[in-house]
Design an enzyme around this catalytic site. Structure first.
Site, PDB file in Angstrom:
ATOM      1  N   TYR A 135       0.845  -1.198   0.000  1.00 15.80           N
ATOM      2  CA  TYR A 135       0.000   0.000   0.000  1.00 15.80           C
ATOM      3  C   TYR A 135       0.882   1.251   0.000  1.00 15.80           C
ATOM      4  CZ  TYR A 135      -4.030   2.810   0.414  1.00 15.80           C
ATOM      5  OH  TYR A 135      -4.960   3.764   0.146  1.00 15.80           O
ATOM      6  N   ARG A 188      -8.038  10.025  -9.294  1.00 15.46           N
ATOM      7  CA  ARG A 188      -7.242  10.718  -8.262  1.00 15.46           C
ATOM      8  C   ARG A 188      -6.543   9.647  -7.425  1.00 15.46           C
ATOM      9  NH1 ARG A 188      -8.209  11.369  -2.629  1.00 15.46           N
ATOM     10  NH2 ARG A 188      -6.945   9.589  -3.023  1.00 15.46           N
ATOM     11  N   LYS A 206      -5.688  -2.499  -1.782  1.00 19.50           N
ATOM     12  CA  LYS A 206      -6.674  -2.355  -0.699  1.00 19.50           C
ATOM     13  C   LYS A 206      -7.274  -3.712  -0.342  1.00 19.50           C
ATOM     14  CE  LYS A 206      -7.106   2.140   0.104  1.00 19.50           C
ATOM     15  NZ  LYS A 206      -7.574   3.053   1.100  1.00 19.50           N
ATOM     16  N   GLU A 278     -12.947   4.047  -4.335  1.00 20.37           N
ATOM     17  CA  GLU A 278     -11.573   4.373  -3.980  1.00 20.37           C
ATOM     18  C   GLU A 278     -10.942   5.276  -5.032  1.00 20.37           C
ATOM     19  OE1 GLU A 278     -10.408   2.940  -1.034  1.00 20.37           O
ATOM     20  OE2 GLU A 278      -8.836   4.406  -1.401  1.00 20.37           O
ATOM     21  N   ASP A 279     -10.378   6.370  -4.593  1.00 17.07           N
ATOM     22  CA  ASP A 279      -9.584   7.251  -5.446  1.00 17.07           C
ATOM     23  C   ASP A 279     -10.332   7.754  -6.693  1.00 17.07           C
ATOM     24  OD1 ASP A 279      -7.726   7.069  -3.534  1.00 17.07           O
ATOM     25  OD2 ASP A 279      -6.160   6.143  -4.727  1.00 17.07           O
ATOM     26  N   ASP A 301     -13.954   5.255   0.844  1.00 14.14           N
ATOM     27  CA  ASP A 301     -12.891   5.250   1.846  1.00 14.14           C
ATOM     28  C   ASP A 301     -12.181   6.597   1.944  1.00 14.14           C
ATOM     29  OD1 ASP A 301     -11.174   4.020   3.767  1.00 14.14           O
ATOM     30  OD2 ASP A 301      -9.615   4.088   2.239  1.00 14.14           O
ATOM     31  N   ASP A 302     -12.025   7.290   0.814  1.00 12.45           N
ATOM     32  CA  ASP A 302     -11.294   8.570   0.853  1.00 12.45           C
ATOM     33  C   ASP A 302     -12.050   9.609   1.662  1.00 12.45           C
ATOM     34  OD1 ASP A 302      -9.258   7.682  -1.046  1.00 12.45           O
ATOM     35  OD2 ASP A 302     -10.973   7.566  -2.377  1.00 12.45           O
ATOM     36  N   ASN A 443      -0.628  11.801   0.783  1.00 13.41           N
ATOM     37  CA  ASN A 443       0.127  10.635   0.325  1.00 13.41           C
ATOM     38  C   ASN A 443       0.527  10.823  -1.134  1.00 13.41           C
ATOM     39  OD1 ASN A 443      -0.325   9.100   2.727  1.00 13.41           O
ATOM     40  ND2 ASN A 443      -2.418   8.743   2.024  1.00 13.41           N
TER      41      ASN A 443
HETATM   42  P1  NAD Z   1      -8.818  16.576  -3.475  1.00 15.25           P
HETATM   43  O1  NAD Z   1      -8.257  16.735  -4.839  1.00 15.25           O
HETATM   44  O2  NAD Z   1     -10.249  16.294  -3.309  1.00 15.25           O
HETATM   45  O3  NAD Z   1      -8.503  17.909  -2.634  1.00 15.25           O
HETATM   46  C1  NAD Z   1      -7.289  18.605  -2.645  1.00 15.25           C
HETATM   47  C2  NAD Z   1      -7.508  19.944  -1.953  1.00 15.25           C
HETATM   48  O4  NAD Z   1      -6.232  20.547  -1.756  1.00 15.25           O
HETATM   49  C3  NAD Z   1      -8.326  20.932  -2.752  1.00 15.25           C
HETATM   50  O5  NAD Z   1      -9.209  21.623  -1.901  1.00 15.25           O
HETATM   51  C4  NAD Z   1      -7.288  21.920  -3.301  1.00 15.25           C
HETATM   52  O6  NAD Z   1      -7.806  23.234  -3.469  1.00 15.25           O
HETATM   53  C5  NAD Z   1      -6.286  21.887  -2.178  1.00 15.25           C
HETATM   54  N1  NAD Z   1      -4.962  22.331  -2.602  1.00 15.25           N
HETATM   55  C6  NAD Z   1      -4.295  22.026  -3.728  1.00 15.25           C
HETATM   56  N2  NAD Z   1      -3.128  22.687  -3.779  1.00 15.25           N
HETATM   57  C7  NAD Z   1      -3.066  23.410  -2.638  1.00 15.25           C
HETATM   58  C8  NAD Z   1      -2.115  24.313  -2.127  1.00 15.25           C
HETATM   59  N3  NAD Z   1      -0.988  24.590  -2.781  1.00 15.25           N
HETATM   60  N4  NAD Z   1      -2.380  24.918  -0.954  1.00 15.25           N
HETATM   61  C9  NAD Z   1      -3.514  24.627  -0.278  1.00 15.25           C
HETATM   62  N5  NAD Z   1      -4.445  23.784  -0.713  1.00 15.25           N
HETATM   63  C10 NAD Z   1      -4.222  23.182  -1.893  1.00 15.25           C
HETATM   64  O7  NAD Z   1      -7.943  15.470  -2.799  1.00 15.25           O
HETATM   65  P2  NAD Z   1      -8.322  14.593  -1.503  1.00 15.25           P
HETATM   66  O8  NAD Z   1      -9.016  13.369  -1.931  1.00 15.25           O
HETATM   67  O9  NAD Z   1      -8.976  15.436  -0.504  1.00 15.25           O
HETATM   68  O10 NAD Z   1      -6.863  14.119  -1.053  1.00 15.25           O
HETATM   69  C11 NAD Z   1      -5.892  15.044  -0.644  1.00 15.25           C
HETATM   70  C12 NAD Z   1      -4.709  14.302  -0.063  1.00 15.25           C
HETATM   71  O11 NAD Z   1      -5.115  13.605   1.113  1.00 15.25           O
HETATM   72  C13 NAD Z   1      -4.096  13.260  -0.994  1.00 15.25           C
HETATM   73  O12 NAD Z   1      -2.686  13.368  -0.983  1.00 15.25           O
HETATM   74  C14 NAD Z   1      -4.464  11.942  -0.369  1.00 15.25           C
HETATM   75  O13 NAD Z   1      -3.464  10.955  -0.557  1.00 15.25           O
HETATM   76  C15 NAD Z   1      -4.534  12.332   1.091  1.00 15.25           C
HETATM   77  N6  NAD Z   1      -5.340  11.373   1.853  1.00 15.25           N
HETATM   78  C16 NAD Z   1      -4.795  10.875   2.998  1.00 15.25           C
HETATM   79  C17 NAD Z   1      -5.464   9.943   3.727  1.00 15.25           C
HETATM   80  C18 NAD Z   1      -4.838   9.438   4.998  1.00 15.25           C
HETATM   81  O14 NAD Z   1      -3.838   9.899   5.394  1.00 15.25           O
HETATM   82  N7  NAD Z   1      -5.398   8.499   5.683  1.00 15.25           N
HETATM   83  C19 NAD Z   1      -6.683   9.477   3.284  1.00 15.25           C
HETATM   84  C20 NAD Z   1      -7.239  10.006   2.106  1.00 15.25           C
HETATM   85  C21 NAD Z   1      -6.556  10.967   1.395  1.00 15.25           C
END
Ligand code: NAD
Length: 614
Positions: A135, A188, A206, A278-279, A301-302, A443
């Site tokens: 993962y 994504r 997953k 997912e994603d 899950d996200d 991530n």
């Molecule tokens: P998303 O595309 O839905 O959202 C991204 C957000 O970040 C948007 O609101 C965008 O405007 C903002 N953004 C982009 N560039 C930016 C910057 N320079 N400054 C401030 N904000 C900025 O994506 P998501 O699904 O919400 O995922 C975001 C991240 O969270 C990914 O890297 C994903 O891997 C991570 N994530 C982590 C976990 C975990 O740790 N358990 C779980 C799910 C997602």
């Protein structure tokens, strides 16, 4: 029944009537069509070299002499007989000789293609070392190089051009009793963006965690890639790309495709088949969750899994700071699906603890690519799921200045952008708070908002830190800090296990809050004193069973479990269903009778004077 006629029926029925119709028709549809479908080979029907080639049954050199002779594979293996322990040791020795994580990933996938039980055994034994390979972060790299590492297909690839035939494709999957599907459209992938069909590594990974962590048997799991194209030309122009070379299909055609997919899953595998999204990109993820949540057994899950795991980390942090949820101010950096999902569950939890919804929301601030989310900001929308968190305030762009203005006690990064929490931001958090809470959730590791080392260093070792991808322990000022990993793997396997074990019809929002509370309560005082807000990763399996048992209690208590009769001991009930990585016996099944009945009779001697009846 062909799909065209089903569509005809659908046009005269409401969506829910249509689903009900499907439910009623399901049994007869299955008996008519399945007669001609391939089915999974049973253990009894496999013999000879086919046995060695079937990863579900193959145990390599662990077949005993008796089994080798009985199953027709004698001579096809070297003469020595090895135990699974030795095989696991041999695998890990080879694994450690690999030079990089991508090779290690490939080696692991090759093992899963050869010997499934050994594969899950080595993951279970080395969970801390191997989860980051199957993962995040390595799976991200594997997806980026998918065309290169691809050896043989895993799961199903269904393209937009298969619209109208999705049920037929599902029937090509030989296992009839699929209980869990993880599906992506690859738009994504982690924080890496649109990887198209190369994103298939994610559902595969997953579901491997479904088995390795939650003990859900692999034959019940099905990874699916819905390929509607990709807008990532860099990927699709590569000669090694495995997916459709066209731009993403969107709008009505996309929606009809996903609708058909959901209905076809129910038709093929039944109502209780769990579908984990997912994603998917934010613009689809929320929409699809809202569309299907009440009609199918599904979750995202996200949005929901992330929310629960982060909330559990918040509960852990509260135990360190001795505060309540409502006493804190939260600043989300990134306002996408992950951030909004967390914010919504946080609000839900505060309301459960007695706050009004307005009070709860007033504690949550958001910041996105256009700056702080406030009314009348010059750039960036205020719509969608971030709308409830729009505040009155200054439209500030600089993140350190935002921290100074909002004065958060908890800073949550979910932006997908690496190193946003620079020195100025972290120092400001340390100035405002005695124990600043800093979660860098993006991530893979390269996208984390800061590293564990940066967080401890810039806050003088006072911060409570967690990340999405793993970081090694950090030594600062002669003290060793153990960064927590807000890994969704603490939540989604447990939620899936409880849902499947109890035959729940839906995955309801409350399940995520309950799972988060339970996970938060399973962090030991010892872990907290080391700065860990999650249990150590090696305990994930035990933690998962406890959370699943707790969820099962809830499902039975609220009459949402359909697996009857209700078991008295829910933990034992969960444990009884877990996949066993020990090998099966393939020799002849032999049992004894009392000697009097099993002894071979000889012809009596003439002296015995016995009257022979005809
Ligand atoms: P998303 O595309 O839905 O959202 C991204 C957000 O970040 C948007 O609101 C965008 O405007 C903002 N953004 C982009 N560039 C930016 C910057 N320079 N400054 C401030 N904000 C900025 O994506 P998501 O699904 O919400 O995922 C975001 C991240 O969270 C990914 O890297 C994903 O891997 C991570 N994530 C982590 C976990 C975990 O740790 N358990 C779980 C799910 C997602």
């Amino acid at each position: 029944m062909p799909f065209s006629s089903l569509r005809g029926i659908r046009s005269v029925l409401s969506y829910y009537q249509y689903l009900r119709y499907f439910q009623l028709q399901q049994r007869c549809l299955v008996t008519i069509t399945d007669e001609y479908r391939p089915t999974t080979k049973s253990r009894a029907s496999i013999k000879g070299v086919e046995l060695l080639r079937n990863p579900a049954f193959n145990k390599g050199m662990a077949f005993t002499l008796e089994e080798r002779q009985h199953m027709g594979i004698h001579g096809l293996l070297p003469p020595a007989v090895l135990t699974q322990d030795i095989q696991a040791l041999r695998f890990m020795i080879n694994f450690h000789r690999m030079n990089n994580d991508l090779d290690r990933y490939t080696e692991l996938m090759n093992l899963s293609d050869r010997n499934e039980k050994l594969f899950f055994r080595v993951i279970a034994d080395n969970i801390e070392e191997l989860i980051p390979i199957v993962y995040t972060p390595t799976v991200g790299l594997a997806c980026q190089k998918y065309g290169l590492v691809f050896k043989r297909p895993r799961g199903l690839f269904i393209t937009i051009h298969d619209k109208g035939h999705i049920y037929d494709i599902l029937c090509n999957w030989t296992e009839r009793h699929v209980k869990a599907i993880v599906v992506t459209d690859g738009e994504r992938i982690l924080g890496l963006g649109d990887l198209g069909a190369s994103g298939m590594g994610i559902p595969v990974g997953k579901l491997q965690l479904y088995t390795a962590i939650a003990g859900i048997p692999p034959q019940h799991c099905l990874p699916i890639m819905l390929d509607v194209g990709t807008n990532n030309e860099e990927i699709s122009s590569s000669p090694l790309y495995v997916g459709l070379r066209q731009n993403r299909v969107t709008g009505k055609e996309y929606d009809e495709f996903i609708d058909e997919f959901m209905a076809a899953v129910v038709q093929r595998f039944g109502w209780e088949c769990l579908i984990q999204f997912e994603d998917f990109a934010s613009h689809n993820a929320y929409r699809l969750l809202e569309r299907y949540q009440k009609a199918y057994c599904t979750f995202n899950d996200d949005i929901q899994g992330t929310a629960a795991v982060v909330l559990a980390g918040v509960f852990g942090a509260l135990r360190i700071t001795s505060t309540k949820l409502i006493d804190n101010t939260y600043l989300f950096v990134g306002a996408g699906q992950a951030a909004c999902g967390i914010a919504d569950l946080l609000t839900h939890a505060m309301v459960r603890e007695g706050a009004s919804i307005e009070e709860a929301r007033s504690k949550i601030w958001m910041y996105d690519v256009h700056g702080l989310i406030v009314e009348g900001r010059p750039q960036g929308d205020l719509e969608g799921h971030k709308a409830p968190y729009v505040k009155k305030g200054k439209a500030i762009k600089d993140l350190a200045a935002v921290v100074d203005f909002v004065k958060p006690s908890m800073l949550m990064g979910a932006s997908g952008v690496g190193r946003l929490f620079h020195e100025g931001v972290l120092k400001k958090m340390a100035q405002i708070n005695e124990r600043p809470v800093i979660f860098a959730l993006s991530n893979p590791t390269s996208r984390a908002e800061c590293t564990a080392e940066e967080a401890y260093r810039e806050t003088d070792g006072r911060c409570i830190f967690a990340s999405g991808s793993p970081f090694k322990p950090v030594v600062y000022n002669n003290k060793t800090f153990h960064p927590g990993q807000g890994n969704n793997a603490y939540i989604f396997p447990a939620v899936a296990l409880a849902t499947i074990a109890c035959s729940a019809r839906h995955v309801e929002e409350d399940m995520f809050l309950i799972a988060a509370q339970k996970l938060g309560s399973l962090v030991s005082e010892d872990d907290l004193s080391n700065g860990r807000v999650y249990p150590p990763i090696p305990k994930t399996h035990e933690v998962t069973v406890k959370i699943a048992a707790h969820l099962a209690e809830h499902l039975y208590a609220t009459k949402k479990a359909w697996n009857y009769p209700e078991p008295d001991d829910k933990e034992e009930f969960i444990r009884m269903q877990l996949y066993d990585t020990s090998y099966e016996y393939f020799g002849p099944k032999i049992w004894n009778w009392p000697e009097k009945h099993s002894a071979v009779r000889s012809v009596p001697s003439m002296d015995e004077n016995i009257v022979l009846q005809p």
